[in-house]
Write an enzyme that holds these catalytic residues in place. Structure first.
Site, mmCIF file in Angstrom:
data_model
loop_
_atom_site.group_PDB
_atom_site.id
_atom_site.type_symbol
_atom_site.label_atom_id
_atom_site.label_comp_id
_atom_site.label_asym_id
_atom_site.label_seq_id
_atom_site.Cartn_x
_atom_site.Cartn_y
_atom_site.Cartn_z
ATOM 1 N N HIS A 1 -9.500 0.807 -1.455
ATOM 2 C CA HIS A 1 -9.498 1.451 -0.147
ATOM 3 C C HIS A 1 -10.931 1.351 0.399
ATOM 4 C CE1 HIS A 1 -5.712 3.104 -1.443
ATOM 5 N NE2 HIS A 1 -5.590 3.912 -0.415
ATOM 6 N N HIS B 1 1.286 4.761 -2.402
ATOM 7 C CA HIS B 1 0.940 5.621 -3.538
ATOM 8 C C HIS B 1 2.229 6.282 -3.984
ATOM 9 C CE1 HIS B 1 -3.432 5.380 -2.534
ATOM 10 N NE2 HIS B 1 -2.946 5.207 -1.315
ATOM 11 N N ASP C 1 1.752 3.961 2.838
ATOM 12 C CA ASP C 1 0.701 4.799 2.219
ATOM 13 C C ASP C 1 1.301 5.954 1.408
ATOM 14 O OD1 ASP C 1 -1.928 5.321 1.556
ATOM 15 O OD2 ASP C 1 -2.519 6.088 3.520
ATOM 16 N N ASP C 2 1.607 7.064 2.077
ATOM 17 C CA ASP C 2 2.185 8.243 1.417
ATOM 18 C C ASP C 2 3.351 8.738 2.277
ATOM 19 O OD1 ASP C 2 0.014 8.842 -0.757
ATOM 20 O OD2 ASP C 2 -1.090 8.488 1.102
ATOM 21 N N GLU D 1 -11.358 3.132 5.794
ATOM 22 C CA GLU D 1 -10.354 4.061 6.349
ATOM 23 C C GLU D 1 -11.139 5.122 7.119
ATOM 24 O OE1 GLU D 1 -8.226 6.430 3.434
ATOM 25 O OE2 GLU D 1 -6.669 7.031 4.865
ATOM 26 N N HIS E 1 0.868 -1.186 0.000
ATOM 27 C CA HIS E 1 0.000 0.000 0.000
ATOM 28 C C HIS E 1 0.903 1.233 0.000
ATOM 29 C CE1 HIS E 1 -3.872 2.014 1.795
ATOM 30 N NE2 HIS E 1 -3.179 2.873 1.064
#
Ligand code: HPA
Ligand code: ZN
Length: 335
Positions: free
Chosen positions: A195, A17, A276-277, A198, A15
């Site tokens: 997703h 991005h 994630d980011d 969340e 996961h």
């Protein structure tokens, strides 16, 4: 927990991005290269703006940051920088999300970003032995029609893309909005992820499973609110790609100590840890393992289980998973 142990564990990142790996320094470098005006006067001012109250407050800054990505080399540089960090963190396999619509809406086409991403992934395979897959995400705040157009535009790149996913603003954009797009994607042979759970309710996780036929749920932390859903996730061994530092930065949990990852792991859910980011949330994958293990008091066996789950949940042939799983067992046994 011994840091060498955490680093040495073979980990799959599932996961991530890639646009979320764009560091503020790179945003400024690329803005300079292309003559793009930024809203912030300095790297420090931009980094200081990374103080989010929810998912949307992050997405607004994340999409603005991605605007500096203009040519093939930019996509290569961003992806290569991520892969160097991943290698240093003990990542042996990575599955990158990318958001075509963030770029096509600005006139940057697949022929610009796809070769940049692929060239970096091929270089990482050759240089570091890191295997990889690409997952094309649809922006769920945009229309079904726009998602169909994106699926169509990806046709020449079909062989480079393993799965489709669903990201961006969750609440108000349930998985059901994309049922037909995902059905078409599955006909074309793509695997699916989404997703869900969340910020959205457990009902969105059910929709991702039942309507989108996903192989994994991205985040999924709100599943714990629904015992029947939890039982199903355990019974189906459905992986959740959890992102602990992201969840705290976006105020899904107040603190890491209050995160439900260990509770879900204890109940038998196939939980994985991901970043994630990472440029926005304060750490790459090893930092997520480190801080989560410390905050929740995870044992070595529990951390090894997280790494094991990540390898098992990867879109890799079983034969390629085996050496990684054997290495995890050996590291755990070595004490
Ligand atoms: N959730 C939804 N969309 C996103 C995320 C996320 O965590 N990161 C990048 N796009
Ligand atoms: Zn995400």
């Amino acid at each position: 927990m011994n840091d060498d142990f955490l680093r040495a564990l073979p980990k799959a990142e599932l996961h991530l991005h890639i646009e979320g790996s764009l560091e503020p320094e790179t945003v400024f470098r690329l803005a300079g290269k292309h003559g793009v005006a930024l809203k912030y006067p300095s790297v420090e001012a931009l980094r200081a703006a990374y103080d989010f109250s929810d998912l949307q407050s992050f997405l607004d800054i994340y999409y603005a940051g991605a605007d500096v990505l203009r040519d093939e080399q930019d996509f290569y540089d961003m992806t290569w920088a991520y892969l160097e960090r991943a290698q240093a963190d003990g990542v042996v396999h990575t599955e990158l999300f990318f958001d075509p619509q963030t770029h096509t809406a600005r006139g940057i086409g697949f022929e610009v970003f796809m070769p940049g991403l692929k060239r970096a992934l091929d270089a990482a395979a050759a240089r570091f032995g890191i295997s990889s897959r690409l997952v094309m995400c649809f922006l769920r705040h945009l229309s079904e029609e726009d998602a169909f157009a994106t699926l169509e535009a990806a046709t020449p790149w079909r062989d480079w893309i393993t799965a489709v996913g669903l990201d961006s603003s969750e609440v108000g954009h349930p998985p059901s909005k994309f049922e037909r797009v995902f059905a078409r994607a599955r006909e074309l042979g793509y695997l699916t992820v989404a997703h869900a759970g969340e910020e959205g309710p457990p009902a969105y996780v059910y929709e991702a499973l039942d309507l989108l036929k996903v192989s994994r749920i991205d985040h999924g932390v709100r599943s714990l609110e629904d015992p029947a859903l939890m039982a199903r996730l355990v019974a189906e061994r459905m992986p959740l790609t959890v992102c602990p530092l992201s969840n705290v930065k976006l105020c899904v949990f107040r603190t890491l100590a209050e995160h439900n990852l260990k509770t879900m792991l204890d109940q038998g859910v196939a939980v994985t840890v991901n970043s994630d980011d990472p440029a926005y949330f304060g750490g790459y994958v090893l930092e997520n393992y480190r801080q989560t293990a410390a905050a929740l008091g995870l044992t070595r066996a529990e951390v090894a289980q997280l790494a094991r789950n990540s390898i098992e949940a990867a879109f890799l042939p079983e034969a390629e998973k085996q050496p990684h799983l054997a290495r995890i067992d050996a590291l755990l046994a070595a004490g």
